[in-house]
Design a protein around this motif. Structure first.
Motif, PDB file in Angstrom:
ATOM      1  N   TRP A 136      -4.411   2.672  -2.976  1.00 22.52           N
ATOM      2  CA  TRP A 136      -5.129   3.819  -2.417  1.00 22.52           C
ATOM      3  C   TRP A 136      -4.625   4.141  -1.018  1.00 22.52           C
ATOM      4  CZ3 TRP A 136      -8.878   4.172   1.645  1.00 22.52           C
ATOM      5  CH2 TRP A 136      -9.197   2.962   2.266  1.00 22.52           C
ATOM      6  N   GLY A 137      -4.669   5.417  -0.701  1.00 17.85           N
ATOM      7  CA  GLY A 137      -4.216   5.865   0.599  1.00 17.85           C
ATOM      8  C   GLY A 137      -3.833   7.327   0.543  1.00 17.85           C
TER       9      GLY A 137
ATOM     10  N   ASN B  84     -11.228   5.417  -1.331  1.00 19.05           N
ATOM     11  CA  ASN B  84     -11.414   3.963  -1.235  1.00 19.05           C
ATOM     12  C   ASN B  84     -11.989   3.440  -2.543  1.00 19.05           C
ATOM     13  OD1 ASN B  84     -12.186   1.325  -0.687  1.00 19.05           O
ATOM     14  ND2 ASN B  84     -12.873   1.792   1.379  1.00 19.05           N
TER      15      ASN B  84
ATOM     16  N   LYS C  18       2.918   5.648  -3.544  1.00 15.05           N
ATOM     17  CA  LYS C  18       2.170   4.968  -4.607  1.00 15.05           C
ATOM     18  C   LYS C  18       2.823   5.182  -5.975  1.00 15.05           C
ATOM     19  CE  LYS C  18      -1.720   7.070  -3.474  1.00 15.05           C
ATOM     20  NZ  LYS C  18      -1.271   7.805  -2.252  1.00 15.05           N
TER      21      LYS C  18
ATOM     22  N   LYS D 247      -0.767   3.062   3.906  1.00 13.07           N
ATOM     23  CA  LYS D 247      -0.971   3.774   5.168  1.00 13.07           C
ATOM     24  C   LYS D 247      -0.026   4.976   5.241  1.00 13.07           C
ATOM     25  CE  LYS D 247      -3.864   0.604   6.550  1.00 13.07           C
ATOM     26  NZ  LYS D 247      -3.479  -0.357   7.591  1.00 13.07           N
TER      27      LYS D 247
ATOM     28  N   GLN E 257       4.926   0.740   4.517  1.00 16.60           N
ATOM     29  CA  GLN E 257       4.106  -0.294   3.896  1.00 16.60           C
ATOM     30  C   GLN E 257       4.680  -1.700   4.078  1.00 16.60           C
ATOM     31  OE1 GLN E 257       1.605   1.437   3.289  1.00 16.60           O
ATOM     32  NE2 GLN E 257       2.670   3.386   3.059  1.00 16.60           N
TER      33      GLN E 257
ATOM     34  N   GLU F 189      -4.168  -1.147   0.150  1.00 12.84           N
ATOM     35  CA  GLU F 189      -4.263   0.120   0.880  1.00 12.84           C
ATOM     36  C   GLU F 189      -2.902   0.535   1.415  1.00 12.84           C
ATOM     37  OE1 GLU F 189      -6.569   2.187   4.679  1.00 12.84           O
ATOM     38  OE2 GLU F 189      -6.848   0.047   4.255  1.00 12.84           O
TER      39      GLU F 189
END
Length: 420
Positions: free
Chosen positions: A47-48, A130, A54, A149, A22, A147
């Motif tokens: 989100w991801g 999403n 997270k 990844k 990130q 977001e």
């Protein structure tokens, strides 16, 4: 007997500089990093894919802000638990991590809003969906969305090496070259999978980590894919391509694999998107049916979701296809690269501000609703693109009919056929 602490928790980063991945979010100067460094109390939606950091970030934020930390699962927890958590901190702001926030009921969201407004709760919502599509506006509009990844293989290797060094204390002679890399490849961007794999292999063989053991173990996990383990995306691609190619049996096969491996969200997302891409105007009614079935599958969840998803998948395959949108987009993309080169007719400009007519000519175009057939015969295209055509109907019954109407409308409006 005390519960054993999972390796993922033992090795969990405690500071921002220990977090891998990130960089576009967490490098100094990036927006999310600035929010954290300046201790801004604002709701965050992260989100991801799973295993991308997270939850770890939420705990680091609580530590860095010196806020108490509470965790709430929107799928299993209820209002009583949320109330209890709030009452534990009557006078202090605290971080509330809501896992799977896309499943939070409207009642709970409404209950939460006042605490977000006054800063009592610093919400950090974690989701694989999403938020633009899955979180209601009341929460979404109050939050900053970021977001996450999938992690790179090198990111995962860093954490695996840290676990080997700090937790298991294995030396180089006990680890075969490439073993950690193979674990990282099989994790496919999910650090939690990588750490769980390492933990299991260490439990089986505590004093060494070999390539052969990693291979044998990885073959029994996940999808039994190839060595490179781009499994998740390969099977999604195969599922989509089979529907595009109208092969019902192949599409159902790949659908089954995805569902058996708990990937309902990705299937639903594909079925909301690709009907417009692959079918489009060739069969608009079935596009709607497919999207409705996908939404219904998300509501009912597995195992019953397989029926609307099989229904949608078969409709995707059996329906006539059209790639006219993609072809039109290619033409449009080229002509819109430099819009200032093609000024629009003055009359199409905005007329909702004072003196717009005098300044730009806005609103001076003829009203189609006061014209014969409610169609005004006038130019709508920008300068230099008059008579340009973007849509070319495909060879299916529905588009032939729509295409005829498309051509007739152009001829009526401009009193001439399209330019050759």
């Amino acid at each position: 007997m005390a519960f054993k602490t999972p390796l993922a928790d033992k090795i969990r980063p405690q500071e921002l500089d220990q977090v891998v991945g990130q960089p576009e979010l967490l490098k100094p100067g990036q927006p999310l990093r600035q929010i954290i460094d300046q201790h801004v109390n604002i709701p965050l939606l992260l989100w991801g894919p799973p295993g991308t950091g997270k939850t770890t970030l939420a705990k680091i934020i609580a530590k860095q802000y010196n806020y108490p930390f509470e965790s709430f699962n929107a799928s299993t927890d209820n209002k009583a638990k949320l109330t209890e958590q709030i009452n534990l901190h009557p006078y202090d702001s605290f971080v509330l991590l809501i896992d799977e926030i896309h499943r939070m009921t409207k009642t709970l969201q409404d209950f939460l809003l006042p605490y977000l407004e006054n800063g009592h709760i610093m919400l950090i919502g974690s989701t694989t969906e999403n938020p633009i599509m899955s979180i209601v506006p009341a929460i979404r509009s109050r939050s900053q969305i970021f977001e996450f990844k999938s992690l790179s293989e090198s990111d995962i290797i860093i954490m695996l090496q840290r676990a080997v060094d700090e937790v298991y204390q294995l030396d180089k002679e006990q680890i075969e070259p490439e073993a950690l890399k193979l674990i990282a490849i099989s994790a496919d961007g999910d650090l939690r999978i990588g750490l769980n794999t390492l933990e299991t292999l260490h439990a089986i063989e505590p004093n060494k980590l070999t390539v052969d053991n990693v291979k044998k173990f990885a073959q029994q996990q996940h999808f039994n894919y190839d060595k490179k383990a781009t499994k998740h995306y390969d099977y999604l691609a195969a599922y989509s391509d089979s529907m595009a190619g109208s092969d019902t049996d192949a599409a159902l096969y790949y659908l089954t694999i995805l569902l058996k491996n708990d990937d309902l969200p990705s299937v639903v997302r594909r079925l909301r998107e690709i009907p417009y891409t692959y079918i489009g105007l060739a069969n608009p009614q079935q596009v709607t049916q497919i999207v409705v079935a996908a939404n219904q599958a998300e509501k009912v969840g597995m195992p019953k979701a397989k029926y609307p998803l099989m229904f949608a998948t078969m409709l995707m395959c059996i329906s006539p296809k059209s790639g006219s949108f993609d072809e039109a987009w290619e033409l449009l993309d080229e002509d819109t690269k430099h819009p200032n080169e093609h000024p629009m007719p003055r009359g199409l400009r905005d007329m909702h501000y004072k003196h717009s007519e005098e300044i730009t000519g806005g609103g001076l175009i003829d009203s189609p609703f006061q014209s014969p057939k409610q169609i005004a015969k006038q130019n709508y295209m920008p300068k230099g693109l008059e008579g340009k055509r973007y849509y070319y109907p495909k060879d299916n019954a529905n588009e032939k009919k729509l295409g005829d109407q498309y051509l007739k409308l152009h001829k009526y409006i401009y009193e001439q056929d399209y330019k050759k």
